[in-house]
Design a protein around this motif. Structure first.
Motif, PDB file in Angstrom:
ATOM      1  N   LEU A 199      74.321  40.149  58.685  1.00 27.98           N
ATOM      2  CA  LEU A 199      74.830  41.525  59.383  1.00 27.98           C
ATOM      3  C   LEU A 199      76.267  41.541  59.873  1.00 27.98           C
ATOM      4  O   LEU A 199      76.907  42.599  59.438  1.00 27.98           O
ATOM      5  CB  LEU A 199      73.726  41.810  60.377  1.00 27.98           C
ATOM      6  N   ARG A 200      76.831  40.435  60.552  1.00 22.85           N
ATOM      7  CA  ARG A 200      78.084  40.488  61.250  1.00 22.85           C
ATOM      8  C   ARG A 200      79.109  40.589  60.165  1.00 22.85           C
ATOM      9  O   ARG A 200      80.121  41.205  60.142  1.00 22.85           O
ATOM     10  CB  ARG A 200      78.262  39.192  62.001  1.00 22.85           C
ATOM     11  N   LEU A 201      78.823  39.924  59.001  1.00 23.21           N
ATOM     12  CA  LEU A 201      79.858  39.764  57.856  1.00 23.21           C
ATOM     13  C   LEU A 201      79.964  40.888  57.016  1.00 23.21           C
ATOM     14  O   LEU A 201      80.898  41.441  56.555  1.00 23.21           O
ATOM     15  CB  LEU A 201      79.537  38.522  57.007  1.00 23.21           C
ATOM     16  N   MET A 202      78.776  41.457  57.006  1.00 27.68           N
ATOM     17  CA  MET A 202      78.831  43.176  56.483  1.00 27.68           C
ATOM     18  C   MET A 202      79.777  44.055  57.264  1.00 27.68           C
ATOM     19  O   MET A 202      80.296  44.883  56.796  1.00 27.68           O
ATOM     20  CB  MET A 202      77.371  43.726  56.370  1.00 27.68           C
ATOM     21  N   GLN A 203      79.472  44.029  58.500  1.00 28.27           N
ATOM     22  CA  GLN A 203      80.238  44.686  59.343  1.00 28.27           C
ATOM     23  C   GLN A 203      81.959  44.133  59.478  1.00 28.27           C
ATOM     24  O   GLN A 203      82.887  45.261  59.404  1.00 28.27           O
ATOM     25  CB  GLN A 203      79.807  44.410  60.799  1.00 28.27           C
ATOM     26  N   ALA A 204      82.213  43.105  59.290  1.00 22.49           N
ATOM     27  CA  ALA A 204      83.495  42.654  59.205  1.00 22.49           C
ATOM     28  C   ALA A 204      84.420  43.163  57.895  1.00 22.49           C
ATOM     29  O   ALA A 204      85.281  43.657  57.907  1.00 22.49           O
ATOM     30  CB  ALA A 204      83.503  40.922  58.743  1.00 22.49           C
ATOM     31  N   TRP A 236      72.767  30.517  64.737  1.00 26.23           N
ATOM     32  CA  TRP A 236      72.567  31.504  64.000  1.00 26.23           C
ATOM     33  C   TRP A 236      73.755  31.922  62.970  1.00 26.23           C
ATOM     34  O   TRP A 236      73.867  32.339  62.015  1.00 26.23           O
ATOM     35  CB  TRP A 236      72.561  32.886  64.592  1.00 26.23           C
ATOM     36  N   ILE A 237      74.717  30.915  63.312  1.00 27.83           N
ATOM     37  CA  ILE A 237      76.128  30.744  62.650  1.00 27.83           C
ATOM     38  C   ILE A 237      76.018  29.500  61.607  1.00 27.83           C
ATOM     39  O   ILE A 237      76.292  29.690  60.450  1.00 27.83           O
ATOM     40  CB  ILE A 237      77.222  30.818  63.351  1.00 27.83           C
ATOM     41  N   ALA A 238      75.776  28.475  62.502  1.00 27.34           N
ATOM     42  CA  ALA A 238      75.844  27.164  61.831  1.00 27.34           C
ATOM     43  C   ALA A 238      75.058  26.969  60.611  1.00 27.34           C
ATOM     44  O   ALA A 238      75.313  26.339  59.312  1.00 27.34           O
ATOM     45  CB  ALA A 238      75.630  26.081  62.766  1.00 27.34           C
ATOM     46  N   ILE A 267      71.463  44.735  68.611  1.00 27.64           N
ATOM     47  CA  ILE A 267      70.995  43.444  67.836  1.00 27.64           C
ATOM     48  C   ILE A 267      72.258  42.251  68.354  1.00 27.64           C
ATOM     49  O   ILE A 267      73.314  42.848  67.859  1.00 27.64           O
ATOM     50  CB  ILE A 267      71.154  43.526  66.290  1.00 27.64           C
ATOM     51  N   THR A 268      71.674  41.425  68.929  1.00 31.72           N
ATOM     52  CA  THR A 268      72.827  40.288  69.490  1.00 31.72           C
ATOM     53  C   THR A 268      72.317  38.963  69.147  1.00 31.72           C
ATOM     54  O   THR A 268      71.030  38.773  69.128  1.00 31.72           O
ATOM     55  CB  THR A 268      73.331  40.588  70.844  1.00 31.72           C
ATOM     56  N   GLY A 269      73.004  38.024  69.122  1.00 30.64           N
ATOM     57  CA  GLY A 269      72.766  36.537  68.780  1.00 30.64           C
ATOM     58  C   GLY A 269      73.143  35.964  70.090  1.00 30.64           C
ATOM     59  O   GLY A 269      74.021  36.011  70.856  1.00 30.64           O
ATOM     60  N   PRO A 270      72.673  34.583  70.345  1.00 30.96           N
ATOM     61  CA  PRO A 270      73.095  33.793  71.282  1.00 30.96           C
ATOM     62  C   PRO A 270      74.585  33.451  71.462  1.00 30.96           C
ATOM     63  O   PRO A 270      75.345  33.288  70.400  1.00 30.96           O
ATOM     64  CB  PRO A 270      72.345  32.528  71.295  1.00 30.96           C
ATOM     65  N   GLY A 271      75.194  33.699  72.463  1.00 32.22           N
ATOM     66  CA  GLY A 271      76.554  33.572  72.653  1.00 32.22           C
ATOM     67  C   GLY A 271      77.606  34.685  72.575  1.00 32.22           C
ATOM     68  O   GLY A 271      78.989  34.753  72.747  1.00 32.22           O
ATOM     69  N   GLU A 272      76.847  35.995  72.082  1.00 35.71           N
ATOM     70  CA  GLU A 272      77.435  37.068  71.893  1.00 35.71           C
ATOM     71  C   GLU A 272      77.421  38.032  73.054  1.00 35.71           C
ATOM     72  O   GLU A 272      76.747  37.853  73.851  1.00 35.71           O
ATOM     73  CB  GLU A 272      76.833  37.849  70.490  1.00 35.71           C
ATOM     74  N   GLN A 273      78.575  38.939  73.089  1.00 35.92           N
ATOM     75  CA  GLN A 273      78.894  39.691  74.173  1.00 35.92           C
ATOM     76  C   GLN A 273      79.224  41.044  73.622  1.00 35.92           C
ATOM     77  O   GLN A 273      80.580  41.104  73.259  1.00 35.92           O
ATOM     78  CB  GLN A 273      79.563  39.136  75.385  1.00 35.92           C
ATOM     79  N   SER A 330      66.903  21.431  57.203  1.00 31.98           N
ATOM     80  CA  SER A 330      65.982  22.139  56.344  1.00 31.98           C
ATOM     81  C   SER A 330      64.800  22.571  57.308  1.00 31.98           C
ATOM     82  O   SER A 330      64.279  22.001  57.960  1.00 31.98           O
ATOM     83  CB  SER A 330      65.482  21.185  55.219  1.00 31.98           C
ATOM     84  N   GLY A 331      64.579  23.905  56.853  1.00 32.70           N
ATOM     85  CA  GLY A 331      63.407  24.535  57.847  1.00 32.70           C
ATOM     86  C   GLY A 331      63.785  25.213  58.970  1.00 32.70           C
ATOM     87  O   GLY A 331      62.811  25.896  59.622  1.00 32.70           O
ATOM     88  N   VAL A 332      64.866  24.874  59.440  1.00 30.89           N
ATOM     89  CA  VAL A 332      65.317  25.614  60.776  1.00 30.89           C
ATOM     90  C   VAL A 332      65.423  26.947  60.555  1.00 30.89           C
ATOM     91  O   VAL A 332      66.212  27.520  59.570  1.00 30.89           O
ATOM     92  CB  VAL A 332      66.832  25.058  61.236  1.00 30.89           C
ATOM     93  N   GLN A 333      64.735  27.837  61.507  1.00 28.18           N
ATOM     94  CA  GLN A 333      65.068  29.279  61.349  1.00 28.18           C
ATOM     95  C   GLN A 333      65.502  29.857  62.659  1.00 28.18           C
ATOM     96  O   GLN A 333      65.048  29.873  63.750  1.00 28.18           O
ATOM     97  CB  GLN A 333      63.579  29.922  61.482  1.00 28.18           C
ATOM     98  N   PRO A 334      66.950  30.104  62.589  1.00 22.59           N
ATOM     99  CA  PRO A 334      67.757  30.595  63.823  1.00 22.59           C
ATOM    100  C   PRO A 334      67.203  31.722  64.267  1.00 22.59           C
ATOM    101  O   PRO A 334      66.686  32.511  63.623  1.00 22.59           O
ATOM    102  CB  PRO A 334      69.172  30.689  63.143  1.00 22.59           C
TER     103      PRO A 334
END
Length: 412
Positions: free
Chosen positions: A177-182, A124-126, A202-208, A393-397
């Motif tokens: 969304l996170r960069l908007m918050q930043a 979701w970041i990469a 709303i959370t992503g893998p690796g987030e706490q 290409s085509g990966v949907q995180p």
């Protein structure tokens, strides 16, 4: 009598059909998916169709420009990383069968030895960062956006709502969304909040996520530092921060060590904007300057009239652009002030407190560092980078979300 009886029968039949139709319609309505309700504390969001953020000015130039700082601001990254130990990248690949967060592999050669390293970054970041780094634009997010519907845009702005625009790589992504918050971390009451969709965080893998009360205490400290320098605003950037990378080895495990962090480039004007505009208009040779610029633009062929646009409208649009550019240049030369001391103090404390909202700050840092790494690879080994882009290409995180485009303050 028969006609009355038939009439009553017809009414009953009609009512029966109406009841049936109503139930069918109600069932259909209930079966429709609920429109997602996105909330952050007392603030809410809407997802009206918005324009993409398009601005070609590099961040290094933008932080010195009133036009960029006041018209885009937000988050802007253009840095290209460098390896300080003589290492060079000879491979970059994506492995979808691996666990998310371990799918990116980079092959680095140092002193004639090759090292294959897992990059610890989730999809979701990469994925959006790789798309962002593929282009030249540094501007990522702005609070000064526009909706596609001009009337809705005007009405929402008049109601005190903010329009959110994103670089296309970050549309409908958790990272967007996170960069908007930043962008809001130092000044906006939404900064400490966690964002919920239909009452689910709303959370992503690796987030706490962290406790909002703790976030609030840190926000109050950061907000106090920010306002102590009497700024007008800031741009979060990587300008002059020097993203540096070297290899480290621990228990025979080789990894990349990044150096560099986001910089809050604060700025202000030395006079009120209304006073500046009045002084600008009182320049004795303003009309001559304007006429000369217009003639140079038209004669050079650098601007062309679009099909379907009248000559009168073309001149009007060009005149508006040139007059705005002249005002911005006048401000840059005479009244625009960068605030390096405040910028350093705020940036240092942001790093120490992880922005008062750790998942947001961590996403911001990874965006800066990995976009610089990807740009380095693209510049040094374009074939390697192009191959990598074809792989993703085509990966949907996950998670898949709709990035909000309108920030709505609490109703009174």
């Amino acid at each position: 009598m028969k006609s009355k009886k038939h009439g009553r029968t017809a009414v009953k039949v009609m009512r029966g059909w109406l009841l049936t139709i109503s139930m069918v319609l109600l069932a259909g309505i209930l079966a429709l998916p609920a429109w997602p309700q996105i909330m952050a504390g007392a603030f809410s969001f809407a997802t009206s169709p918005a324009k993409p953020l398009i601005n070609s000015m590099k961040a290094a130039q933008g932080v010195k420009s009133f036009g960029f700082c006041s018209g885009v601001g937000g988050v802007a990254f253009n840095a290209v990383s460098e390896f300080t130990d003589g290492s060079r990248v000879i491979g970059l690949s994506y492995h979808p069968s691996e666990t998310d967060g371990q799918r990116l592999r980079i092959v680095v050669e140092k002193e004639k030895r090759q090292h294959t390293i897992i990059l610890p970054v989730h999809d979701w970041i990469a994925i959006p960062v790789a798309g962002f780094a593929e282009g030249e634009q540094g501007a990522i997010f702005t609070l000064f956006g526009e909706l596609q519907d001009t009337e809705e845009d005007r009405n929402r702005k008049q109601a005190g709502q903010r329009i959110l625009n994103y670089h296309t790589s970050f549309n409908d992504t958790l990272l967007g969304l996170r960069l908007m918050q930043a962008d809001l971390l130092a000044f906006h009451n939404i900064a400490p909040e966690n964002i919920y969709e239909n009452n689910h965080p709303i959370t992503g893998p690796g987030e706490q996520l962290r406790d909002v009360d703790r976030n609030q205490r840190d926000f109050e400290e950061l907000n106090k530092i920010y306002h102590s320098g009497n700024p007008r605003s800031y741009v979060i950037t990587d300008v002059d921060q020097g993203v540096r990378i070297h290899l480290t080895e621990n228990n025979e495990t080789v990894s990349l060590k990044f150096q560099g962090r986001p910089y809050w480039a604060c700025w202000r004007l030395s006079k009120d904007i209304e006073v500046i505009q009045e002084e600008f208009l009182q320049q004795p040779d303003l009309d001559d300057q304007f006429t000369q610029r217009m003639m140079e633009k038209i004669s050079s062929g650098s601007v062309r009239m679009e099909q379907g646009v009248s000559e009168e409208e073309f001149i009007r649009q060009l005149g508006a652009q040139e007059s705005q550019a002249m005002l911005e240049e006048y401000i840059d030369t005479n009244y625009f002030q960068q605030l390096p001391d405040l910028s350093r103090s705020l940036s240092d404390r942001m790093a120490a407190l992880e922005g008062g909202n750790p998942p947001v700050y961590q996403a911001l840092v990874k965006t800066m560092l990995y976009s610089a790494l990807f740009r380095h690879i693209k510049a040094e080994s374009p074939q390697i980078y192009n191959s990598f882009m074809r792989q993703i290409s085509g990966v949907q995180p996950e998670p898949q979300i709709s990035t909000p485009t309108v920030l709505i303050p609490p109703s009174d």
